[in-house]
Motif scaffolding. Structure first.
Motif, short mmCIF file in Angstrom:
data_model
loop_
_atom_site.label_atom_id
_atom_site.label_comp_id
_atom_site.label_asym_id
_atom_site.label_seq_id
_atom_site.Cartn_x
_atom_site.Cartn_y
_atom_site.Cartn_z
N PRO A 271 0.83 -1.22 0.00
CA PRO A 271 0.00 0.00 0.00
C PRO A 271 0.86 1.25 0.00
CG PRO A 271 -0.03 -1.05 2.16
CD PRO A 271 0.69 -1.99 1.25
N GLN A 272 0.29 2.32 -0.52
CA GLN A 272 1.02 3.59 -0.61
C GLN A 272 0.88 4.35 0.70
OE1 GLN A 272 0.17 5.86 -4.16
NE2 GLN A 272 -0.13 4.04 -5.41
N LYS A 273 1.69 3.99 1.65
CA LYS A 273 1.76 4.66 2.94
C LYS A 273 3.19 4.60 3.43
CE LYS A 273 -1.38 2.02 4.78
NZ LYS A 273 -2.25 1.37 5.78
N SER A 274 3.45 5.27 4.54
CA SER A 274 4.83 5.35 5.01
C SER A 274 5.36 4.02 5.52
CB SER A 274 4.94 6.41 6.12
OG SER A 274 4.08 6.07 7.20
N SER A 275 4.52 3.24 6.19
CA SER A 275 4.96 1.95 6.73
C SER A 275 3.76 1.01 6.79
CB SER A 275 5.58 2.11 8.13
OG SER A 275 4.63 2.63 9.04
N THR A 276 4.05 -0.25 6.67
CA THR A 276 3.02 -1.28 6.73
C THR A 276 3.67 -2.57 7.19
OG1 THR A 276 1.29 -2.43 5.48
CG2 THR A 276 3.32 -1.94 4.33
N THR A 277 2.90 -3.64 7.23
CA THR A 277 3.39 -4.94 7.66
C THR A 277 3.12 -5.97 6.56
OG1 THR A 277 1.31 -5.52 8.76
CG2 THR A 277 2.99 -4.39 10.08
N SER A 377 5.20 -6.13 -4.55
CA SER A 377 5.12 -5.24 -5.71
C SER A 377 5.20 -3.79 -5.23
CB SER A 377 3.82 -5.49 -6.48
OG SER A 377 3.72 -4.63 -7.58
N ARG A 378 6.26 -3.11 -5.60
CA ARG A 378 6.49 -1.73 -5.19
C ARG A 378 6.33 -0.75 -6.36
NH1 ARG A 378 8.98 -0.78 -0.29
NH2 ARG A 378 9.63 -2.63 0.90
N SER A 379 5.77 -1.17 -7.44
CA SER A 379 5.64 -0.31 -8.62
C SER A 379 4.38 0.54 -8.51
CB SER A 379 5.60 -1.14 -9.89
OG SER A 379 6.78 -1.90 -10.03
N ILE A 380 4.53 1.81 -8.82
CA ILE A 380 3.41 2.76 -8.86
C ILE A 380 3.34 3.30 -10.28
CG2 ILE A 380 2.42 4.86 -7.90
CD1 ILE A 380 4.04 4.38 -5.37
N PHE A 381 2.26 2.99 -10.97
CA PHE A 381 2.12 3.39 -12.36
C PHE A 381 1.10 4.52 -12.46
CE2 PHE A 381 3.41 -1.07 -12.53
CZ PHE A 381 4.50 -0.99 -13.39
N ASP A 382 1.55 5.61 -13.10
CA ASP A 382 0.67 6.73 -13.43
C ASP A 382 0.43 6.74 -14.93
OD1 ASP A 382 0.66 7.43 -10.77
OD2 ASP A 382 2.38 8.78 -10.98
N ARG A 383 -0.29 7.70 -15.38
CA ARG A 383 -0.57 7.79 -16.82
C ARG A 383 0.68 8.13 -17.63
NH1 ARG A 383 -6.34 11.10 -17.17
NH2 ARG A 383 -7.60 9.54 -16.01
N LYS A 388 8.78 4.04 -7.76
CA LYS A 388 8.94 2.96 -6.80
C LYS A 388 8.33 3.36 -5.47
CE LYS A 388 12.45 0.36 -4.26
NZ LYS A 388 13.90 0.13 -4.04
N ASN A 389 7.58 2.46 -4.88
CA ASN A 389 6.99 2.67 -3.57
C ASN A 389 8.03 2.31 -2.51
OD1 ASN A 389 5.40 2.89 -1.31
ND2 ASN A 389 3.84 1.43 -1.96
N ALA A 390 8.51 3.31 -1.78
CA ALA A 390 9.57 3.12 -0.79
C ALA A 390 9.01 2.97 0.61
CB ALA A 390 10.54 4.29 -0.84
#
Length: 618
Positions: A271-277, A377-383, A388-390
């Motif tokens: 997910p696109q957030k600062s930290s997750t598990t 999966s750390r890829s973030i695709f825009d138009r 990369k999702n860090a």
């Protein structure tokens, strides 16, 4: 003439060096190398991989696969099975007129297991124990993989997950192709046996021939077939698992038939957030998902029944009434039996009039693999671009999967990390430093010595009775000091007696000191559970040595010095890892591995086995 002292010393030194060199050449890695030598300052390492053409995404995956014990066991079993069956079993392709020549060659290569053999040779080379810094190349395995797919591996698209995907899918296809070839060969043997049995029965029609499933040429191969299927199922491809998805309508609560799919690795979206598990990432795949505006098959059939019932009430001719009654009967039968079946010859109402429902989609793992490969999966695709999702992803060392009744525990064995942006960067791997049987036999000498001592010299003294510290019994404690009782105690029982001093509560340092002081006052011979010095001739233990964390049984006086020293050596917890960046290798700890939360990209977990304990140190 008497030799000079310097000449004698030189000859002695030369003879000693020659003996050491011969011993190290013909029997290495036992005394000098030392599997678990704690007092050796020699820096240990493993085999690295050279990076000549931006091959870090290949090297990191191969190093991670080299640390998976179940994968190595599978490769050994599969290739040994193919060797026993013979090459003729896997060179024959099923005769099919529609099967083209190219497809036949592709199937034959799958049956022969070219990639499986190349991977085993590659992992065997990576698991060697080098006596010096050693770096090899993955070129042979890459050539075998390129030959299998008839294409070159591009260095422009450097993605470790894609490389892992094609390797695992190829290995899985070769496993299933080999299993089908074995089944086909077994069926041919059974058909030949049946034909020979029928011919012999026709020759001697007066006699009744009875055949049993004994595996003989004249017998039925049912038992062998069943056993081979059990073996293939037990030792199947370790990465292959099965996942099941099911849909449930929230209005009529109809549950669709589950749809099963096989997988060799799992892709989890970060997910696109600062930290997750890692658990939150699994929730995105396995949690219940609710979908709106779905046309349920059962609700559609019920809607058709309602519409046709209204038409039946307005029908004027007998033919229309009979037709509508027949259609309504078929619709109701489908609702009761199988709403998903296609009904022909019935005119349904327009799809725009069918009501839309809210459904729940359930996902669960039905067949747990022995080794689970997880891709974050750390890829973030825009138009217009991709990035990369860090986000930080915390992952545990022990991972629970499944429900309450079907819960499985997995242990982290390797990870692959990526440093850099979405378009450039570097891959490195972390691999746990351990070995599984059958690659080692931990404590073989100690178990043999203890079992032999227990069988040849049984103790006539009764087992010692441990009493609370509040009510000491001098007579019971005195019986503990006999030499026969001391010799019959094994390492496990001695350590258990030393730690369980006070019944009903754990042993503390104070209770241990009280127990030692009580035994020293009440008996003439002193037994110190925390002593590390050898026993004297009188069977007593000296208390002048250091205090290890557990007691060690008294070694036999006839045992070699090397064996006794290895028995007395304490075992470190399995907290050793290798951090591998191509040819650069250094040692690290579990805390360092779990701290790679921003860079973690691939995780490899192995199913825990309660009866199999890995040894520390490669």
């Amino acid at each position: 003439m008497q030799e000079k002292p310097t000449t004698v010393a030189a000859y002695a030194a030369g003879a000693s060096l020659a003996a050491v060199a011969l011993f190290y050449v013909f029997g290495p890695n036992y005394t000098i190398d030392g599997d678990e030598s704690n007092d050796s300052n020699r820096k240990k390492s493993i085999v690295g991989l050279s990076n000549l053409a931006n091959d870090c995404f290949i090297n990191s995956v191969l190093q991670a696969l080299a640390g998976l014990g179940d994968l190595r066991v599978y490769l050994i079993h599969e290739l040994h099975r193919r060797q026993l069956d013979g090459p003729e079993t896997y060179n024959v392709v099923a005769s099919d007129d529609e099967l083209s020549a190219a497809r036949s060659d592709k199937l034959r290569e799958l049956q022969q297991g070219i990639t499986t053999r190349a991977l085993k040779e590659m992992l065997d080379r990576l698991n060697e124990r080098p006596i010096y810094k050693k770096t090899i190349s993955a070129r042979d395995f890459i050539q075998a993989l390129e030959y299998a797919f008839r294409t070159r591996i591009s260095r422009n698209q450097q993605d470790a997950q894609e490389f892992l995907q094609i390797v695992l899918e190829r290995l899985c296809d070769e496993y299933h192709a080999g299993a089908r070839a074995r089944q086909r060969a077994l069926g041919a043997i059974g058909a030949a046996a049946s034909t020979s049995a029928e011919g012999s029965a026709q020759e001697s029609s007066s006699e009744v021939e009875v055949r049993i499933d004994d595996g003989s040429p004249n017998g039925l191969p049912a038992i062998i077939d069943t056993k081979l299927k059990e073996i293939d199922q037990e030792s199947g491809f370790p990465f292959e698992g099965k996942m099941e998805s099911q849909i449930e309508c929230q209005f009529c609560h109809y549950q669709y038939k589950p749809n099963q799919t096989a997988f060799v690795n799992l892709t989890l979206q970060v997910p696109q957030k600062s930290s997750t598990t890692l658990g939150s990432c699994f929730d995105g795949l396995l949690k219940t998902e609710y979908i709106e505006d779905f046309r349920c098959d059962r609700c559609s059939l019920q809607h058709a029944v309602d519409v046709k019932s209204k038409e039946l009430a307005r029908a004027r001719t007998q033919d229309d009434q009979d037709r509508l009654e027949q259609e309504i009967s078929r619709l109701r039968e489908a609702i009761e039996t199988d709403p998903e079946v296609e009904l022909e010859g019935i005119v349904f109402p327009p799809s725009q009039t069918v009501p839309k429902r809210r459904i729940a989609r359930h996902m669960r793992i039905t067949a747990f693999p022995k080794v689970i490969a997880i891709h974050l999966s750390r890829s973030i695709f825009d138009r217009s671009s991709s990035s990369k999702n860090a986000a930080k992803v915390s992952f545990p060392e022990r991972l629970p999967l499944g429900g309450i009744l079907t819960q499985k525990w997995y242990k982290l064995l390797a990870i692959v990390c990526h440093k850099g942006s979405h378009h450039s960067g570097h891959y490195e791997s972390f691999r746990r430093n351990h070995i599984y049987p059958p690659f080692s036999t931990p404590e073989a000498f100690s178990s043999y010595a203890q079992s032999r001592a227990a069988s040849e010299n049984p103790s006539a003294a009764p087992s010692p009775r441990i009493i609370p510290r509040s009510s000491p019994d001098p007579e019971a404690i005195g019986s503990l000091s006999t030499a026969d009782s001391l010799a019959s105690l094994s390492g496990a029982s001695a350590s258990a007696s030393a730690t369980q001093l006070t019944p009903g509560r754990p042993a503390t340092s104070g209770s241990r000191r009280s127990f030692q002081s009580t035994t020293s006052r009440s008996s003439k011979q002193t037994l110190s559970p925390t002593s590390d010095s050898p026993a004297t001739d009188q069977g007593r233990w000296s208390g002048s040595g250091p205090r290890p964390s557990r007691s060690i049984p008294r070694p036999s006086q006839d045992a070699p010095t090397g064996v006794s020293s290895r028995l007395r050596r304490r075992r470190k917890p399995n907290d050793r890892w290798w951090r591998i960046s191509d040819e650069k290798i250094k040692e690290c700890k579990t805390s360092d591995v779990l701290g790679m939360q921003r860079e973690v990209y691939l995780l490899f977990y192995e199913l825990e086995k309660p009866d199999l304990n890995p040894t520390e140190g490669v």
